[in-house]
Each structure stands twice: as C-alpha cells, then as structure tokens.
Design an enzyme around this catalytic site. Structure first.
Site, short mmCIF file in Angstrom:
data_model
loop_
_atom_site.label_atom_id
_atom_site.label_comp_id
_atom_site.label_asym_id
_atom_site.label_seq_id
_atom_site.Cartn_x
_atom_site.Cartn_y
_atom_site.Cartn_z
N GLU A 120 0.82 -1.21 0.00
CA GLU A 120 0.00 0.00 0.00
C GLU A 120 0.85 1.26 0.00
O GLU A 120 0.47 2.29 -0.54
CB GLU A 120 -0.92 -0.01 1.22
CG GLU A 120 -2.31 0.39 0.88
CD GLU A 120 -2.88 1.35 1.87
OE1 GLU A 120 -3.73 2.14 1.48
OE2 GLU A 120 -2.48 1.32 3.04
N THR A 168 -5.32 10.64 -1.08
CA THR A 168 -4.81 10.47 0.28
C THR A 168 -3.65 11.43 0.52
O THR A 168 -3.53 12.00 1.61
CB THR A 168 -4.34 9.01 0.48
OG1 THR A 168 -5.46 8.15 0.24
CG2 THR A 168 -3.85 8.77 1.89
N1 HSE Z 1 -4.91 6.75 8.02
C1 HSE Z 1 -4.79 7.03 6.62
C2 HSE Z 1 -5.20 8.46 6.38
C3 HSE Z 1 -5.74 6.11 5.89
O1 HSE Z 1 -6.28 8.84 6.82
O2 HSE Z 1 -4.46 9.20 5.75
C4 HSE Z 1 -5.67 6.25 4.41
O3 HSE Z 1 -4.51 5.57 3.92
#
Ligand code: HSE
Length: 285
Positions: A120, A168
């Site tokens: 990922e 993201t």
């Molecule tokens: N914890 C991560 C974020 C999840 O919120 O950026 C998405 O990869």
C-alpha cells in the site's frame, strides 16, 4: 486458480487517526491468482481505468514481489479508488492472502499485515496498516508500532460515497503538525470511549467516540457537502458521523432500524449540493 474476497475498510474513525480501522461487509474486491513465471495484473470493475497494471506501480505487484510469488493476478474492483474505503489496501490484503496460499508460504494473517502495508505504501507514499489490518483480520483493529490488536466488533453502519475524489496525499497535507493539549486530551477520551463501544457492539459509545477536534475538521473541509450530509445523517438517527479514511466517503454509525433512513438522508444531502453518491448499508465485521 485461487479466489479471495477482500473487504473494504474504513480507517481513522475520527479519534483514531492512523490507528483505528474497521472491515465492512460491503463493498469488496475479488482477487484471482494463478502461478506464472512472471507477475501480470489485469483489473476490471470500479475505477479500474485509473489503476496502473504495471506490477512495479501496483500495490498487488509489490505484494507478489515481497512474497516472491509471481502470478497472473486478476482484480475485480468493488472498492472504488480514492473514495475513502481503503481501495488499494483491499487489493493488497486480498493479494497477500491469495499469494500466501498459492505458494504455501505459511504466513499468518497477522504476519501478512506488514507485507500488505508495504504494498500500500507504493500508492499512498507511506505504509499505514490501519486499512490493511482490518481487511486481513476483520472487525475493529488498533494498529500501532507495537503491532495490531483486533476485536470482533459487529455494528451497523452507512458508508456514503460521493462521486468526487480526494487523494490520500492531499488529505495528509492538511493534517495539522501540532495540536493543543486540550484537543489531545479530548481525542484520547473519545478514542477510549470508541474502543469500549467496539467491545460491546454499542452504537451510542462508538458514535460518541468518533468525535475528533484535530484531524477531522481539516479533512472534512475538503469534502463538498460534508457538513450538510453529517447533519442529515444525525437527524435521521445516526449515533455518530465522521470522514471515512482520507475521504470523501462519509461514515455513519447507527442502529439497524435507522440504517435505511440514514442512507437516504445522506444521499439526498449530497444530491442537494449537486453531487451524486452511493450509500452502502452494511456492517462492521
Ligand atoms: N490513516 C490514513 C489516512 C488512511 O487517513 O491518511 C488512508 O490511507
């Protein structure tokens, strides 16, 4: 040929930024693998046109490399990319399970968490196990540097996905680098409340525990219509609402009896902003 179904996930849950995650009953990716001399990847389904099939640029290719498990890999995407439901994590987790079995690598689900998280990282830039952990282990997961703790939670939720996208990387750029102590104290209280709620399958405690004054206010500003959708879900009976993952998906926790009304209210609220959306009435599990 071996087939694996990998569930969508919702990370953060407000108060648990980069730590909490839950597996959802729907949607899901379906991964099919067959041994081959070299890895090749083909992708169909939701948002498949936007995902690279080059194994060097795909999460799944990275997982095949890490497990030394070359294969012909077919991914049918049920989890739309950049929607906030852990799309790349679902594919990475599914591939890790499938290739581990195909090549008899003998790794446990827990041992596959860092393997899938590395995959990922190729997409998000950093390895966050908060999506791959629940996709691999199910239920509610707490991912820290010390490892992953899993709870077999089961609670009704609505995940409403607008047609818009938030990357993201962009959503991480708006996360504050520092926080006021009172906000940290508040967030610790909510995170603890949420965790207890998960152990009791209690929508009230989990709903309260979604509150977070540090990350969510910044992230939600990137989602057109968020405030109206949140308000509509709460009016329809949701016990709590937050941004799903990095967004733009919105997650509502509720009682099963209110699920349908909440899904309709959230979609109507996005619609009023001129945004089409899709709502999954599903369960953490
Ligand atoms: N914890 C991560 C974020 C999840 O919120 O950026 C998405 O990869």
């Amino acid at each position: 040929m071996l087939t694996v179904r990998a569930p969508a996930t919702s990370a953060n849950l407000g108060s648990g930024f980069d730590v909490f995650g839950v597996a959802l009953g729907a949607p899901a990716d379906v991964i099919r693998v067959e041994r081959a001399p070299e890895t090749s990847i083909s992708i169909t389904g939701a948002g498949s046109n936007y995902i690279p099939t080059d194994p060097e640029k795909n999460t799944v290719g990275a997982v095949a490399e890490a497990l030394d498990a070359p294969a012909t890999i077919r991914i049918d995407k049920g989890v739309r990319p950049s929607s906030g439901l852990g799309s790349s994590a679902a594919s990475a987790a599914g591939a890790a399970v499938a290739l581990n079995a195909l090549y008899d690598r003998g790794l446990s689900r827990e041992e596959l968490v860092p393997v899938a998280a590395e995959g990922e990282a190729l997409v998000s830039g950093e390895a966050h196990p908060d999506n791959v952990a629940p996709s691999l282990l199910g239920g509610f997961t707490i991912a820290t540097d010390d490892g992953v703790t899993q709870v077999d939670a089961s609670l009704p939720v609505v995940a409403c996905l607008p047609e818009t996208s938030v990357s993201t990387r962009d959503a991480r750029d708006v996360v504050p680098k520092t926080a006021a102590l009172e906000d940290v104290v508040d967030t610790v209280g909510h995170a603890a409340t949420l965790t207890v709620g998960m152990t009791r399958d209690d929508p009230e405690l989990v709903g309260k525990g979604l509150n977070d004054a540090i990350v969510t206010p910044e992230r939600s500003a990137l989602i057109d219509g968020y405030d109206a959708v949140r308000e509509a879900a709460l009016e329809a009976g949701a016990t709590g609402v937050t941004v799903s993952g990095a967004g733009p998906g919105v997650l509502a926790v509720c009682y099963a009896a209110d699920q349908r009304a909440i899904a309709g209210a959230m979609m109507d609220a996005f619609d009023a902003e001129g945004i089409e959306s899709r709502a999954y009435q599903t369960t953490i599990g």
